[in-house]
Design an enzyme around this catalytic site. Structure first.
Site, PDB file in Angstrom:
ATOM      1  N   SER A 145       0.812  -1.215   0.000  1.00 60.44           N
ATOM      2  CA  SER A 145       0.000   0.000   0.000  1.00 60.44           C
ATOM      3  C   SER A 145       0.851   1.273   0.000  1.00 60.44           C
ATOM      4  O   SER A 145       1.569   1.542  -0.947  1.00 60.44           O
ATOM      5  CB  SER A 145      -0.960  -0.022   1.191  1.00 60.44           C
ATOM      6  OG  SER A 145      -1.860   1.052   1.137  1.00 60.44           O
ATOM      7  N   ASP A 157      -3.032   6.447  -3.604  1.00 58.29           N
ATOM      8  CA  ASP A 157      -1.894   5.838  -2.920  1.00 58.29           C
ATOM      9  C   ASP A 157      -1.304   4.738  -3.799  1.00 58.29           C
ATOM     10  O   ASP A 157      -1.759   4.505  -4.921  1.00 58.29           O
ATOM     11  CB  ASP A 157      -2.294   5.319  -1.540  1.00 58.29           C
ATOM     12  CG  ASP A 157      -3.210   4.103  -1.590  1.00 58.29           C
ATOM     13  OD1 ASP A 157      -3.870   3.909  -2.629  1.00 58.29           O
ATOM     14  OD2 ASP A 157      -3.280   3.364  -0.605  1.00 58.29           O
ATOM     15  N   ASP A 162      -1.301   1.454  -4.015  1.00 55.04           N
ATOM     16  CA  ASP A 162      -2.074   0.344  -4.583  1.00 55.04           C
ATOM     17  C   ASP A 162      -3.463   0.764  -5.039  1.00 55.04           C
ATOM     18  O   ASP A 162      -4.269  -0.075  -5.436  1.00 55.04           O
ATOM     19  CB  ASP A 162      -2.156  -0.827  -3.601  1.00 55.04           C
ATOM     20  CG  ASP A 162      -2.994  -0.518  -2.368  1.00 55.04           C
ATOM     21  OD1 ASP A 162      -3.005   0.654  -1.936  1.00 55.04           O
ATOM     22  OD2 ASP A 162      -3.629  -1.441  -1.813  1.00 55.04           O
ATOM     23  N   ASP A 180      -6.240   2.036  -3.596  1.00 59.34           N
ATOM     24  CA  ASP A 180      -7.528   1.893  -2.906  1.00 59.34           C
ATOM     25  C   ASP A 180      -7.918   3.140  -2.136  1.00 59.34           C
ATOM     26  O   ASP A 180      -9.071   3.283  -1.725  1.00 59.34           O
ATOM     27  CB  ASP A 180      -7.550   0.659  -1.997  1.00 59.34           C
ATOM     28  CG  ASP A 180      -6.480   0.685  -0.913  1.00 59.34           C
ATOM     29  OD1 ASP A 180      -5.648   1.599  -0.902  1.00 59.34           O
ATOM     30  OD2 ASP A 180      -6.473  -0.242  -0.073  1.00 59.34           O
TER      31      ASP A 180
END
Length: 449
Positions: A96, A238, A240, A242
Site C-alpha cells: 500500500s 496511494d 495500490d 484503494d
C-alpha cells in the site's frame, strides 16, 4: 503468539523480515485456508512484486491449487474481479502506502473483501503450528487473467450515470503517484468523457514523485495543476490505488474525512435510513450528516478490514476511513479509489455545482493527524502511560480521550509501520492546533524518558 497480520494484511521489508522462505511458507498456509482454487493473484508496482507473484503462484500450484495471474492491478480491481469472476479467493501483493523497501500480502475472500480478523488468526495458527500443506497428490495450474481491468471498470461505470457524466466533459487532474491506478484511472476517466491531465503517471516502485502515500502536505503539484488547467477537480491515489485524496476546483486539498462527508451526504440523500460504518478516528461530523437522513453510524477499530467486515453482514452501503479510504457497498464493500473518483463525477453531474461549492454546504469540521517514529514496543509503553493518566478514555483501539462530542484526541500504534499515530478533532482551527501541539509535546517527552 507472535502476530503476522497488521492493520491491512502482512507487510515487511523484503529480504529482511519478508523473506522468500517466509513468502513460500505463508502462501502454503493461505492455500491450506482456502483449500480449493482457483485463486486470483495480482500485484502493485513495487519492484519486488513480480518476483513475489511468481513465488506465490508456484507455491499455490505446489499445494494443488489452480491460480490465475491478473498482473499489475490496483487492489480494488483484484478484489472486485475475485468476486465478479467467481474465484475461490484472491491474493494481492502490495504494501500500500509503505516505503519502497516494503512489500506485503493481502488475502481476499470469495466475496471480494479482505478476509476477517478471525480468518487471519486461523492462518497464523496454521503458520506457527507448521500444519500447512507439505505435498499434494496433484499440482495446480497457472494461467493469465486478462479480463480483470475491464470487469472492474465496467463495474464502476454501472454504479453511476455514465451517459450524463460523458455529456459534461469534465476536466480532471490525476496524480497517480507512480502507483497501480496508472493502469485503470486514466482509462476510466477517458471512458467517462473527461479531459485528463496526468501527474506521476509512470509506474515506478521507488515512488519518486511524491511518495506512495498522498497527504495534504505533498500534493502541491496537484493543486497547482488544477488551478493552471482550470480543471473541475484533482485526485491523488496511494500506491495500490484503494485510497484517494481530492483537490477542489480552487486548488484546495481536502482531507479524507471531508470528501467522505461529502459523498456520504450525497449517497444518503438517495438512500435515507442507511447505515454508515467508520472508524473511531474519523471526525464526529458524520453523525450530523447521518441525522439529516435518519441514518445510523457504527464505529469500529481502525483498519479497512474492520470497516469492510462490519459492512458485509448488515449490507451497509457506506463505509470510510479518515485517510481517504471510501467504500461504496453497492459496488464492493472495500476501499476503492476508482469508484470514489466516479462517485465525485456523478455528484458534480447531478448537482451542477462545483466541488468547492458543495464543500461549503457541509457542516464545519476541523480534524488533523500526525505521526511520530518509534518502535512498537515503545509505542505500547506510551499508550500504557496515557491510559494511566486518562483512565476514563476509550481504549478499544489505542486510546481516545474525548473532551466534548467535537473535541477529542486519539493515539494508537500503527499496524503497518514503526510509528505512533495521533489524530485529533476540535471545534475550531485554533483549538485543534493547541490540542495536537500539547499532545505531541507530551508524547515526545515520554520518548525521551
Amino acid at each position: 503468539m507472535a502476530k503476522l497480520f497488521g492493520t491491512n494484511g502482512i507487510r515487511g521489508i523484503f529480504g529482511k523480515d519478508f523473506t522468500l522462505e517466509f513468502i513460500h511458507d505463508i502462501t502454503l498456509c493461505i492455500a491450506q485456508y482456502f483449500k480449493n482454487g482457483p485463486i486470483l493473484v495480482g500485484y502493485d508496482g513495487r519492484n519486488t512484486s513480480p518476483l513475489i507473484a511468481k513465488i506465490i503462484c508456484s507455491t499455490l500450484n505446489y499445494a494443488g491449487l489452480d491460480c490465475k495471474n491478473a498482473g499489475l492491478v490496483p487492489t480494488p480491481c483484484l478484489e472486485f474481479a475475485t468476486k465478479k469472476l467467481g474465484y475461490a479467493g484472491g491474493i494481492m501483493i502490495t504494501a500500500s502506502h509503505n516505503p519502497p523497501l516494503y512489500n506485503g500480502i493481502k488475502p481476499i475472500a470469495d466475496d471480494g473483501v479482505e478476509i476477517s480478523r478471525e480468518d487471519e488468526i486461523n492462518i497464523e495458527e496454521i503458520y506457527f503450528s507448521k500444519k500447512w500443506i507439505n505435498k499434494s497428490s496433484k499440482f495446480g495450474t497457472i494461467q493469465k487473467e486478462n479480463s480483470a481491468i475491464n470487469v472492474y471498470l465496467n463495474g464502476i461505470k454501472s454504479q453511476v450515470d455514465s451517459s450524463k457524466i460523458i455529456q459534461k466533459k469534465f476536466k480532471v487532474v490525476l496524480d497517480l503517484g507512480n502507483g497501480a491506478q496508472t493502469v485503470t484511472a486514466p482509462k476510466l476517466c477517458e471512458e467517462l468523457g473527461c479531459q485528463v491531465f496526468l501527474i506521476n503517471e509512470k509506474i515506478n516502485g521507488t515512488f519518486p514523485g511524491r511518495g506512495s502515500e498522498p497527504t495534504p502536505e505533498n500534493l502541491s503539484e496537484l493543486s497547482d495543476m488544477v488551478t493552471k488547467t482550470k480543471s473541475d477537480f484533482g485526485i491523488a491515489f496511494d500506491g495500490d490505488g484503494d485510497r484517494s485524496l481530492f483537490c477542489d476546483n480552487h486548488g484546495t486539498i481536502l482531507t479524507g474525512d471531508k470528501s467522505a462527508l461529502l459523498l456520504s451526504k450525497y449517497i444518503l440523500e438517495k438512500n435515507p435510513k442507511s447505515t454508515i460504518v467508520t472508524c473511531l478516528n474519523s471526525g464526529s461530523t458524520i453523525e450530523k450528516i447521518a441525522d439529516l437522513s435518519n441514518a445510523t453510524v457504527i464505529r469500529t477499530k481502525v483498519g479497512s478490514v474492520e470497516v469492510s467486515r462490519k459492512m458485509v453482514p448488515i449490507n451497509a452501503i457506506i463505509g470510510f476511513e479518515e485517510n481517504g479510504g471510501f467504500m461504496y457497498g453497492k459496488h464492493n464493500q472495500v476501499r476503492d479509489g476508482g469508484m470514489t473518483l466516479a462517485l465525485v463525477l456523478d455528484l458534480l453531474t447531478r448537482t451542477g455545482k462545483s466541488l468547492s461549492k458543495m464543500i461549503e454546504l457541509l457542516p464545519p469540521s476541523f480534524t488533523t493527524k500526525t505521526k511520530i517514529s518509534c518502535s512498537k514496543e515503545v509505542a505500547q509503553k506510551i499508550i500504557t502511560k496515557l491510559k494511566e493518566e486518562n483512565p476514563n478514555s476509550d481504549t478499544t483501539d489505542g486510546i481516545k480521550t474525548t473532551f466534548n462530542p467535537q473535541t477529542w484526541i486519539m493515539v494508537r500504534p500503527s499496524g503497518t509501520e514503526p510509528i505512533i499515530r495521533v489524530y485529533a478533532e476540535a471545534s475550531s482551527k485554533e483549538t485543534l492546533e493547541k490540542l495536537i501541539t500539547e499532545h505531541i509535546q507530551k508524547i515526545k517527552s515520554m520518548l525521551d524518558r
